[in-house]
Design a protein around this motif. Structure first.
Motif, PDB file in Angstrom:
ATOM      1  N   GLN A 286       0.843  -1.207   0.000  1.00  0.00           N
ATOM      2  CA  GLN A 286       0.000   0.000   0.000  1.00  0.00           C
ATOM      3  C   GLN A 286       0.875   1.253   0.000  1.00  0.00           C
ATOM      4  N   LEU A 287       1.896   1.241   0.855  1.00  0.00           N
ATOM      5  CA  LEU A 287       2.806   2.399   0.922  1.00  0.00           C
ATOM      6  C   LEU A 287       3.523   2.590  -0.410  1.00  0.00           C
ATOM      7  N   ALA A 288       3.909   1.465  -1.027  1.00  0.00           N
ATOM      8  CA  ALA A 288       4.634   1.552  -2.306  1.00  0.00           C
ATOM      9  C   ALA A 288       3.776   2.248  -3.365  1.00  0.00           C
ATOM     10  N   GLU A 289       2.457   2.065  -3.288  1.00  0.00           N
ATOM     11  CA  GLU A 289       1.566   2.742  -4.246  1.00  0.00           C
ATOM     12  C   GLU A 289       1.399   4.220  -3.918  1.00  0.00           C
ATOM     13  N   LYS A 290       1.497   4.554  -2.630  1.00  0.00           N
ATOM     14  CA  LYS A 290       1.158   5.916  -2.206  1.00  0.00           C
ATOM     15  C   LYS A 290       2.368   6.848  -2.095  1.00  0.00           C
ATOM     16  N   VAL A 291       3.551   6.262  -1.901  1.00  0.00           N
ATOM     17  CA  VAL A 291       4.752   7.104  -1.818  1.00  0.00           C
ATOM     18  C   VAL A 291       5.170   7.496  -3.238  1.00  0.00           C
ATOM     19  N   GLU A 292       5.438   8.790  -3.400  1.00  0.00           N
ATOM     20  CA  GLU A 292       5.771   9.290  -4.744  1.00  0.00           C
ATOM     21  C   GLU A 292       7.183   8.874  -5.164  1.00  0.00           C
ATOM     22  N   GLY A 293       7.372   8.717  -6.477  1.00  0.00           N
ATOM     23  CA  GLY A 293       8.691   8.364  -7.011  1.00  0.00           C
ATOM     24  C   GLY A 293       8.897   6.857  -7.007  1.00  0.00           C
ATOM     25  N   PRO A 294      10.083   6.434  -7.504  1.00  0.00           N
ATOM     26  CA  PRO A 294      10.356   4.994  -7.561  1.00  0.00           C
ATOM     27  C   PRO A 294      10.455   4.375  -6.162  1.00  0.00           C
ATOM     28  N   VAL A 295       9.838   3.233  -6.002  1.00  0.00           N
ATOM     29  CA  VAL A 295       9.843   2.535  -4.711  1.00  0.00           C
ATOM     30  C   VAL A 295      10.219   1.079  -4.938  1.00  0.00           C
ATOM     31  N   GLU A 296      11.110   0.571  -4.086  1.00  0.00           N
ATOM     32  CA  GLU A 296      11.427  -0.864  -4.154  1.00  0.00           C
ATOM     33  C   GLU A 296      11.056  -1.528  -2.844  1.00  0.00           C
ATOM     34  N   LEU A 297      10.561  -2.760  -2.986  1.00  0.00           N
ATOM     35  CA  LEU A 297      10.167  -3.539  -1.809  1.00  0.00           C
ATOM     36  C   LEU A 297      11.236  -4.587  -1.524  1.00  0.00           C
ATOM     37  N   LEU A 298      11.563  -4.756  -0.252  1.00  0.00           N
ATOM     38  CA  LEU A 298      12.540  -5.770   0.131  1.00  0.00           C
ATOM     39  C   LEU A 298      11.950  -6.636   1.241  1.00  0.00           C
ATOM     40  N   ASP A 299      11.693  -7.893   0.905  1.00  0.00           N
ATOM     41  CA  ASP A 299      11.249  -8.856   1.914  1.00  0.00           C
ATOM     42  C   ASP A 299      12.506  -9.401   2.588  1.00  0.00           C
ATOM     43  N   VAL A 300      12.708  -8.997   3.830  1.00  0.00           N
ATOM     44  CA  VAL A 300      13.958  -9.306   4.530  1.00  0.00           C
ATOM     45  C   VAL A 300      14.157 -10.813   4.702  1.00  0.00           C
ATOM     46  N   ARG A 301      13.062 -11.550   4.783  1.00  0.00           N
ATOM     47  CA  ARG A 301      13.205 -13.005   4.915  1.00  0.00           C
ATOM     48  C   ARG A 301      13.790 -13.611   3.627  1.00  0.00           C
ATOM     49  N   LYS A 302      13.410 -13.031   2.484  1.00  0.00           N
ATOM     50  CA  LYS A 302      13.910 -13.558   1.208  1.00  0.00           C
ATOM     51  C   LYS A 302      15.304 -13.027   0.880  1.00  0.00           C
ATOM     52  N   ASN A 303      15.610 -11.828   1.373  1.00  0.00           N
ATOM     53  CA  ASN A 303      16.909 -11.228   1.087  1.00  0.00           C
ATOM     54  C   ASN A 303      17.490 -10.595   2.345  1.00  0.00           C
ATOM     55  N   PRO A 304      17.995 -11.423   3.269  1.00  0.00           N
ATOM     56  CA  PRO A 304      18.463 -10.883   4.552  1.00  0.00           C
ATOM     57  C   PRO A 304      19.735 -10.063   4.452  1.00  0.00           C
ATOM     58  N   VAL A 305      20.439 -10.164   3.299  1.00  0.00           N
ATOM     59  CA  VAL A 305      21.710  -9.448   3.146  1.00  0.00           C
ATOM     60  C   VAL A 305      21.477  -7.939   3.062  1.00  0.00           C
ATOM     61  N   GLY A 306      20.355  -7.554   2.486  1.00  0.00           N
ATOM     62  CA  GLY A 306      20.061  -6.132   2.420  1.00  0.00           C
ATOM     63  C   GLY A 306      20.108  -5.587   1.014  1.00  0.00           C
ATOM     64  N   ALA A 307      20.369  -4.287   0.928  1.00  0.00           N
ATOM     65  CA  ALA A 307      20.185  -3.597  -0.338  1.00  0.00           C
ATOM     66  C   ALA A 307      21.438  -2.825  -0.705  1.00  0.00           C
ATOM     67  N   ASP A 308      21.420  -2.291  -1.925  1.00  0.00           N
ATOM     68  CA  ASP A 308      22.439  -1.314  -2.303  1.00  0.00           C
ATOM     69  C   ASP A 308      21.947   0.034  -1.764  1.00  0.00           C
ATOM     70  N   TRP A 309      22.363   0.336  -0.547  1.00  0.00           N
ATOM     71  CA  TRP A 309      21.777   1.464   0.176  1.00  0.00           C
ATOM     72  C   TRP A 309      21.995   2.797  -0.520  1.00  0.00           C
ATOM     73  N   SER A 310      23.039   2.882  -1.359  1.00  0.00           N
ATOM     74  CA  SER A 310      23.346   4.173  -1.990  1.00  0.00           C
ATOM     75  C   SER A 310      22.234   4.616  -2.948  1.00  0.00           C
ATOM     76  N   ALA A 311      21.371   3.693  -3.336  1.00  0.00           N
ATOM     77  CA  ALA A 311      20.332   4.036  -4.325  1.00  0.00           C
ATOM     78  C   ALA A 311      19.131   4.759  -3.705  1.00  0.00           C
ATOM     79  N   TYR A 312      19.082   4.841  -2.360  1.00  0.00           N
ATOM     80  CA  TYR A 312      17.857   5.341  -1.713  1.00  0.00           C
ATOM     81  C   TYR A 312      18.114   6.580  -0.865  1.00  0.00           C
ATOM     82  N   ASP A 313      17.194   7.514  -0.931  1.00  0.00           N
ATOM     83  CA  ASP A 313      17.256   8.627   0.021  1.00  0.00           C
ATOM     84  C   ASP A 313      16.189   8.470   1.104  1.00  0.00           C
TER      85      ASP A 313
END
Ligand code: FMN
Length: 173
Positions: free
Chosen positions: A20-47
């Motif tokens: 729901q938040l991904a639809e309502k937050v403006e701009g590109p949004v990525e979802l990360l299911d921590v159980r499926k990807n516990p290593v995390g993200a390329d944090w530099s891509a997000y503000d």
């Protein structure tokens, strides 16, 4: 810059809120299911980072705690941070659950931290969980106090902060 919504879910409510938040937050949004990807993200891509976690037995899952522990410096460095939990208890108990779910540094930095409420479908629970749940809550039916209004207000707060200039000039009297 993009928004990352990192969440964990056992029965789908916290994921539903993330979507729901991904639809309502403006701009590109990525979802990360921590159980499926516990290593995390390329944090530099997000503000902007949003974290979401459900409450079971007054606490959150170890996997999510570990994810936050391993990534908290990245999370803390973001301009906009929002935190939510999914749990049935509101009021003081709900606030205490938010405080317990996230490290103090993160709750202090967050633009918004809220409890969206929760959902329980009795037939999805195993015997032990159903018994424990009924003893603690006295709720014997399917139940939801999930608040779409809170999700909307949360997204609006994030959108407002993302479009604001990075630093406000101090007001002179
Ligand atoms: C066995 C059990 C224990 C729960 N314990 C709590 C609790 O301590 N505090 C709370 O606020 N909600 C509690 N809940 C409600 C869950 O947080 C709620 O169902 C939430 O929507 C679950 O999110 P999920 O579907 O993403 O796993 C409990 C639910 C179950 C089934």
């Amino acid at each position: 810059m993009s928004t990352l919504i990192a969440y964990i879910t056992k029965r789908g409510t916290t994921e539903y809120c993330a979507k729901q938040l991904a639809e309502k937050v403006e701009g590109p949004v990525e979802l990360l299911d921590v159980r499926k990807n516990p290593v995390g993200a390329d944090w530099s891509a997000y503000d902007t980072v949003i974290l979401g976690v459900p409450i079971y037995g007054g606490d959150i899952e170890r996997e999510f705690k570990q994810f936050v522990r391993e990534n908290w410096r990245f999370i803390l460095s973001k301009r906009c941070l929002g935190l939510y939990i999914c749990g049935l208890f509101d009021g003081e108990k709900g606030l205490a659950e938010i405080k317990k779910a996230y490290p103090e540094q993160l709750t202090k930095k967050a633009l918004i931290a809220d409890n969206f409420g929760g959902r329980v479908v009795q037939s999805e629970l195993g015997f032990i969980e159903r018994t424990a749940f009924r003893m603690v809550t006295k709720i014997k039916e399917d139940y939801s106090n999930l608040s779409e209004e809170k999700i909307n207000a949360f997204a609006a707060r994030i959108n407002e902060a993302r479009t604001a200039p990075p630093q406000k000039a101090s007001a002179s009297k």
